[in-house]
Scaffold this active site. Structure first.
Site, PDB file in Angstrom:
ATOM      1  N   ARG A 167      24.960  29.880  26.624  1.00 46.78           N
ATOM      2  CA  ARG A 167      25.635  31.173  26.712  1.00 46.78           C
ATOM      3  C   ARG A 167      24.680  32.275  27.143  1.00 46.78           C
ATOM      4  O   ARG A 167      23.602  32.421  26.590  1.00 46.78           O
ATOM      5  CB  ARG A 167      26.237  31.521  25.351  1.00 46.78           C
ATOM      6  CG  ARG A 167      27.215  32.665  25.353  1.00 46.78           C
ATOM      7  CD  ARG A 167      27.608  33.032  23.937  1.00 46.78           C
ATOM      8  NE  ARG A 167      28.047  31.887  23.164  1.00 46.78           N
ATOM      9  CZ  ARG A 167      28.136  31.893  21.834  1.00 46.78           C
ATOM     10  NH1 ARG A 167      27.800  32.970  21.150  1.00 46.78           N
ATOM     11  NH2 ARG A 167      28.551  30.821  21.199  1.00 46.78           N
ATOM     12  N   SER A 168      25.100  33.070  28.127  1.00 44.71           N
ATOM     13  CA  SER A 168      24.302  34.204  28.576  1.00 44.71           C
ATOM     14  C   SER A 168      24.869  35.492  27.982  1.00 44.71           C
ATOM     15  O   SER A 168      25.624  35.458  27.006  1.00 44.71           O
ATOM     16  CB  SER A 168      24.275  34.267  30.105  1.00 44.71           C
ATOM     17  OG  SER A 168      23.344  35.225  30.555  1.00 44.71           O
ATOM     18  N   GLN A 169      24.511  36.624  28.567  1.00 44.10           N
ATOM     19  CA  GLN A 169      25.040  37.932  28.185  1.00 44.10           C
ATOM     20  C   GLN A 169      24.993  38.850  29.401  1.00 44.10           C
ATOM     21  O   GLN A 169      24.412  38.495  30.430  1.00 44.10           O
ATOM     22  CB  GLN A 169      24.247  38.525  27.008  1.00 44.10           C
ATOM     23  CG  GLN A 169      24.801  38.133  25.646  1.00 44.10           C
ATOM     24  CD  GLN A 169      24.504  39.145  24.557  1.00 44.10           C
ATOM     25  OE1 GLN A 169      23.444  39.747  24.513  1.00 44.10           O
ATOM     26  NE2 GLN A 169      25.452  39.320  23.643  1.00 44.10           N
ATOM     27  N   ASN A 177      22.207  34.608  25.246  1.00 47.45           N
ATOM     28  CA  ASN A 177      22.874  35.467  24.271  1.00 47.45           C
ATOM     29  C   ASN A 177      21.840  35.901  23.225  1.00 47.45           C
ATOM     30  O   ASN A 177      21.707  37.076  22.896  1.00 47.45           O
ATOM     31  CB  ASN A 177      24.012  34.687  23.632  1.00 47.45           C
ATOM     32  CG  ASN A 177      24.867  35.499  22.686  1.00 47.45           C
ATOM     33  OD1 ASN A 177      26.002  35.152  22.438  1.00 47.45           O
ATOM     34  ND2 ASN A 177      24.352  36.557  22.113  1.00 47.45           N
ATOM     35  N   TRP A 216      21.793  41.828  26.153  1.00 51.79           N
ATOM     36  CA  TRP A 216      21.984  43.214  26.568  1.00 51.79           C
ATOM     37  C   TRP A 216      21.539  44.207  25.501  1.00 51.79           C
ATOM     38  O   TRP A 216      21.192  45.340  25.819  1.00 51.79           O
ATOM     39  CB  TRP A 216      23.413  43.452  27.034  1.00 51.79           C
ATOM     40  CG  TRP A 216      24.514  43.464  26.025  1.00 51.79           C
ATOM     41  CD1 TRP A 216      24.688  42.639  24.952  1.00 51.79           C
ATOM     42  CD2 TRP A 216      25.643  44.353  26.036  1.00 51.79           C
ATOM     43  NE1 TRP A 216      25.846  42.956  24.291  1.00 51.79           N
ATOM     44  CE2 TRP A 216      26.458  43.999  24.936  1.00 51.79           C
ATOM     45  CE3 TRP A 216      26.049  45.392  26.863  1.00 51.79           C
ATOM     46  CZ2 TRP A 216      27.650  44.658  24.642  1.00 51.79           C
ATOM     47  CZ3 TRP A 216      27.236  46.043  26.578  1.00 51.79           C
ATOM     48  CH2 TRP A 216      28.020  45.678  25.481  1.00 51.79           C
ATOM     49  N   GLY A 235      29.441  39.939  25.427  1.00 50.76           N
ATOM     50  CA  GLY A 235      28.874  40.921  24.509  1.00 50.76           C
ATOM     51  C   GLY A 235      29.924  41.700  23.752  1.00 50.76           C
ATOM     52  O   GLY A 235      29.603  42.407  22.801  1.00 50.76           O
ATOM     53  N   ASP A 239      32.388  40.815  21.649  1.00 43.25           N
ATOM     54  CA  ASP A 239      33.082  39.918  20.740  1.00 43.25           C
ATOM     55  C   ASP A 239      33.406  40.655  19.433  1.00 43.25           C
ATOM     56  O   ASP A 239      32.499  41.029  18.712  1.00 43.25           O
ATOM     57  CB  ASP A 239      32.265  38.656  20.471  1.00 43.25           C
ATOM     58  CG  ASP A 239      30.782  38.952  20.183  1.00 43.25           C
ATOM     59  OD1 ASP A 239      30.210  39.851  20.822  1.00 43.25           O
ATOM     60  OD2 ASP A 239      30.206  38.272  19.322  1.00 43.25           O
ATOM     61  N   ARG A 271      22.058  41.346  10.502  1.00 41.12           N
ATOM     62  CA  ARG A 271      22.037  39.885  10.558  1.00 41.12           C
ATOM     63  C   ARG A 271      21.530  39.371  11.902  1.00 41.12           C
ATOM     64  O   ARG A 271      21.375  38.163  12.081  1.00 41.12           O
ATOM     65  CB  ARG A 271      23.443  39.339  10.272  1.00 41.12           C
ATOM     66  CG  ARG A 271      24.447  39.567  11.380  1.00 41.12           C
ATOM     67  CD  ARG A 271      25.881  39.385  10.887  1.00 41.12           C
ATOM     68  NE  ARG A 271      26.195  38.012  10.588  1.00 41.12           N
ATOM     69  CZ  ARG A 271      26.833  37.176  11.417  1.00 41.12           C
ATOM     70  NH1 ARG A 271      27.185  37.602  12.624  1.00 41.12           N
ATOM     71  NH2 ARG A 271      27.117  35.953  11.059  1.00 41.12           N
ATOM     72  N   GLU A 312      25.947  49.982  13.306  1.00 43.15           N
ATOM     73  CA  GLU A 312      26.134  49.322  14.598  1.00 43.15           C
ATOM     74  C   GLU A 312      27.217  49.969  15.440  1.00 43.15           C
ATOM     75  O   GLU A 312      27.108  50.047  16.665  1.00 43.15           O
ATOM     76  CB  GLU A 312      26.483  47.853  14.341  1.00 43.15           C
ATOM     77  CG  GLU A 312      26.772  47.031  15.577  1.00 43.15           C
ATOM     78  CD  GLU A 312      27.322  45.653  15.247  1.00 43.15           C
ATOM     79  OE1 GLU A 312      27.201  44.751  16.091  1.00 43.15           O
ATOM     80  OE2 GLU A 312      27.886  45.477  14.147  1.00 43.15           O
TER      81      GLU A 312
END
Length: 780
Positions: free
Chosen positions: A384-386, A375, A338, A505, A507, A331, A703
């Site tokens: 939002r970053s990562q 992100n 990252w 990252g 989550d 998805r 994953e």
């Protein structure tokens, strides 16, 4: 010459008292026997023209585009072509008449490949007359759970008879066992996707060493399937978003930075070329606020990325085209933060540096136009970053494209580091992410309301008490809260930390729940230490030891950045290091105390090079045994995660799950401190788990994995499931960072270990079978 097509045969499930031989029947062709000549081909004999053998026969492990391409299609070859004269193939591919003739032996259901005296070591070639029908009947016989996969959980006979090419399909051999049958299913599915109705299939292709097969597929197929490159014709498809299901998200949409008019015109042209796609193109404002980002939740869209000018060599016409990039898979169909770094490691290993370089270009563009590495490049990620990896990523690409001997590589490196310094200062060393008291940084993204990219029911357990309080439905409560029509400070705090978790990252995980925005973490601060060290190196080597910041006018040298790195190292040791446990823990900047959550991110300190030799030794002696499981490193210890219940469901970044990023960074960090044998042991565990799932579950690569399960580690029942598991017939992508981990992990394996992996030898029996001298290779 024969004038009809041979048939494939299968074995049906045996009846009681019959082991299956009497139930073998030919697969029907679905039509009358038909001539093997090209449609429209004229009759009569032609003069034979000798063709080279290379033209006729291909490496059995060729890319699918070659193996199932038109040149190997019997229906598209002239009458004189050997591919269209299957009876004469025995001249070139001899198979023992004794073997071909021995058909009256008992078929037995076995879980392994046919290794009897009738086997020919994978040198046989099969001829399949009707690919569609063969697929249908193979699935009907072997896919007993009807999920379009052949796995160890299916209870079919695990054997099928296939016609040989040498006999024109009249003589048959057995294909046995889950692995070979599932590979047959995969190859038939791929052949069908290429429009093939008939194929020659080398036994070697379905009986390939699984380690070789998976690494080959990653390099030649998975990366290709995951690679995207925006052009005039595919932008609408790339812009579609399966994560959002609102009326405003039905049409594909692209948002363009306010100062990129050339890109805006490009996307307008794309929308006009095919109005039926309903591609919408909009400018972003100069100032992007959290309020503005929330206003886009009902009309989400893709964010524009870096593009380059392309000149058509034939016409001289100039046009824009996007730099290539890789998406994680499933998805996740965007450029992620990252994930991109971790995929770049595998892409570089696969000699696909153009894609890795493209992602560096995109990160530079994101920092320049969106103020941060996002992100992912969707409108709802603008705040939002990562985790930041740009400096290491840029250095790796720089070296791969020629390093200091390539002026273009130097220019790319300089641009990347200018962007990284801007990101360092404006994102990670500024409010709200910088804690001024400790001088350490936290994940702390801006944003308002409920993250729109989550599943609709993701927060129901959190929102239900508030819905009951206001006597409204959950759907109504979401609307009221997002619009600011109700004020709930506790709910605000929950989503503040939830957004921070997503920026991390990781989550989601219980180590971050309700506190993430206040935590100075070892993972983030290790990355920033690495930034400081890398920046010091590049300023000294490529900026003449003097760097003038174009944004704030400051001038710094390498010594300045070395001092920043040492200062951060001192603070990390003060606030995070726990010698008794061997872990770097997180520091709660609000409560002013150290946490005790045991996480695999402690190894990031080794990857970044900030741990001392003594700290590395203690980490290996004390922390590692708490995290090392059957399948590698677990995300956290079971003790730290705590009990699981209906009210406290399992989180995917907690025990018992393992993730590729943790393995990769730990391997490199351990090796850097002289513990390569430990890294090798951990890598074997991780590769075993991936290989076993690949062999037993129809080529599946997912994953994340349950590193405590030996039979079905791919089965993860947490949050949104497991990306990469939902496919029909054949997996074509794997999953980005797992693909990388497999390629990098194999670099730690010697031939003995590779053979053991191919045989799916579990870690403990494999380690126990080693000689004392060999055990040293695994720190045993």
């Amino acid at each position: 010459m024969v004038d009809f097509l041979p048939k494939v045969t299968e074995i049906n499930p045996p009846s009681e008292g019959n082991d299956g031989e009497d139930n073998i029947k030919p697969l029907s062709s679905g039509s009358e026997q038909r001539p093997l000549k090209e449609e429209g081909q004229q009759g009569g004999r032609r003069h034979h023209r000798r063709l080279s053998s290379m033209h006729e026969y291909f490496d059995p492990f060729s890319n699918a585009e070659v193996y199932y391409g038109p040149i190997t299609d019997p229906r598209k070859q002239s009458k004189i072509h050997r591919l269209n004269r299957t009876r004469t193939m025995s001249v070139f591919n001899k198979v023992s008449d004794f073997k071909n003739g021995m058909k009256d032996y008992t078929l037995k259901r076995r879980g392994s490949e046919d290794d009897s005296f009738l086997s020919s070591q994978g040198n046989r070639r099969f001829y399949i007359d009707n690919v569609d029908l063969a697929l249908d009947e193979l699935l009907a016989s072997e896919d007993t759970d009807k999920n379009h996969q052949i796995t160890i959980e299916d209870t079919g006979p695990k054997v099928i008879k296939v016609g040989t090419a040498n006999s024109n399909g009249f003589k048959h051999v057995n294909v046995r066992g889950t692995y070979m049958l599932s590979n047959l299913l995969q190859e038939l599915t791929i052949a069908k996707s290429f429009g093939r109705h008939q194929i020659f299939l080398d036994e070697a292709r379905i009986n390939e060493n699984p380690v070789d097969r998976l690494s080959r597929l990653i390099t030649t197929q998975f990366w290709t399937s995951l690679t995207r490159r925006v052009d005039l014709y595919n932008i609408a498809e790339i812009a579609r978003d399966s994560k959002i299901d609102t009326p405003g998200a039905k049409n594909p949409r692209i948002y363009v930075p306010y100062n990129c008019p050339e890109q805006y015109e490009f996307y307008i042209q794309a929308s006009q070329m095919n109005p039926s796609l309903k591609l919408e193109v909009e400018y972003l404002p100069k100032d992007i606020t959290a309020e503005y980002v929330k206003s886009l939740n009902d009309t989400p869209g893709l964010l524009a990325l870096a593009m380059e000018e392309h000149v058509n060599p034939s016409t001289g016409e100039r046009s824009l085209v996007g730099y290539p990039y890789a998406v994680p898979g499933g998805r996740f169909n965007e450029l992620y933060g990252w994930d991109s770094y971790l995929m770049a490691l595998g892409l570089i290993e696969s000699n696909k540096v153009d894609v890795a370089r493209g992602m560096v270009e995109h990160f530079i563009f994101e920092i320049d136009h969106y103020s941060k590495i996002l992100n992912a490049n969707r409108s709802y990620y603008l705040c939002r970053s990562q985790p930041p990896f740009l400096t290491d990523m840029a250095l790796l690409v720089f070296e791969k494209i020629g390093g200091k001997n390539n002026p273009n590589a130097i220019q790319l490196l300089k641009r990347a580091f200018r962007a990284a310094i801007k990101e360092y200062k404006e994102v990670w060393m500024s409010s709200p992410r910088l804690d001024s008291l400790t001088g350490l940084s936290c994940y702390h993204s801006d944003g308002i309301g409920i993250p729109p990219e989550t599943e609709p029911d993701h927060f129901d357990t959190i929102l239900l008490p508030y819905a009951e309080k206001y006597n409204v439905t959950l759907e109504k409560l979401r609307y009221l809260y997002n619009e600011g029509m109700i004020k709930e400070p506790k709910l605000d705090a929950f989503f503040l930390h939830d957004r921070a978790v997503r920026e991390s990252g990781h989550d989601t995980t219980y180590r971050f729940e309700g506190v993430c925005a206040y935590l100075a973490t070892i993972d983030l601060n290790s990355l920033l230490y690495k930034y400081e060290k890398d920046i010091a190196f590049v300023i000294k080597e490529y900026f003449g030891n003097e760097y003038k910041d174009e944004n704030d006018g400051t001038v710094t040298d390498s010594e300045h950045w070395e001092e920043l790195a040492e200062l951060r190292k001192t603070r990390i040791n003060k606030y995070m290091w726990d010698e008794d446990s061997g872990f770097f823990f997180y520091y709660n900047t609000k409560l002013k105390c150290r946490t005790s959550y045991e996480s695999a991110t402690t190894f990031w300190s080794l990857w970044a090079g900030l741990a001392t030799e003594e700290q590395a030794k203690i980490t290996v002696e004390k922390a590692l045994p708490q995290l090392e499981m059957l399948g590698g490193l677990v995300a956290c210890t079971e003790k730290s995660r705590g009990p699981i219940s209906i009210d406290r469901p399992i989180r995917q970044w907690d025990y018992p799950f393992g993730w590729a990023p943790h393995q990769i960074l730990a391997w490199k960090g351990l090796s850097a401190y002289g513990y390569q044998q430990v890294a090798t042991r951990l890598a074997y565990r991780w590769l075993y788990m991936i290989t076993k799932s690949f062999v037993d579950y129809n080529g599946m690569v997912v994953e994340k994995y349950d590193v405590t399960r030996g039979t079905d580690p791919h089965r993860v029942d947490a949050e949104y499931g497991n990306q990469g598991a939902d496919f029909k017939g054949v997996a074509t992508e794997g999953f980005g960072w797992v693909n990388t981990s497999y390629l990098l992990g194999l670099k730690y394996m010697n031939n003995h270990a590779r053979r053991a992996l191919a045989a799916c030898s579990p870690p403990l029996p494999f380690f126990n079978s080693l000689k004392p001298s060999e055990k040293k290779l695994y720190y045993l």
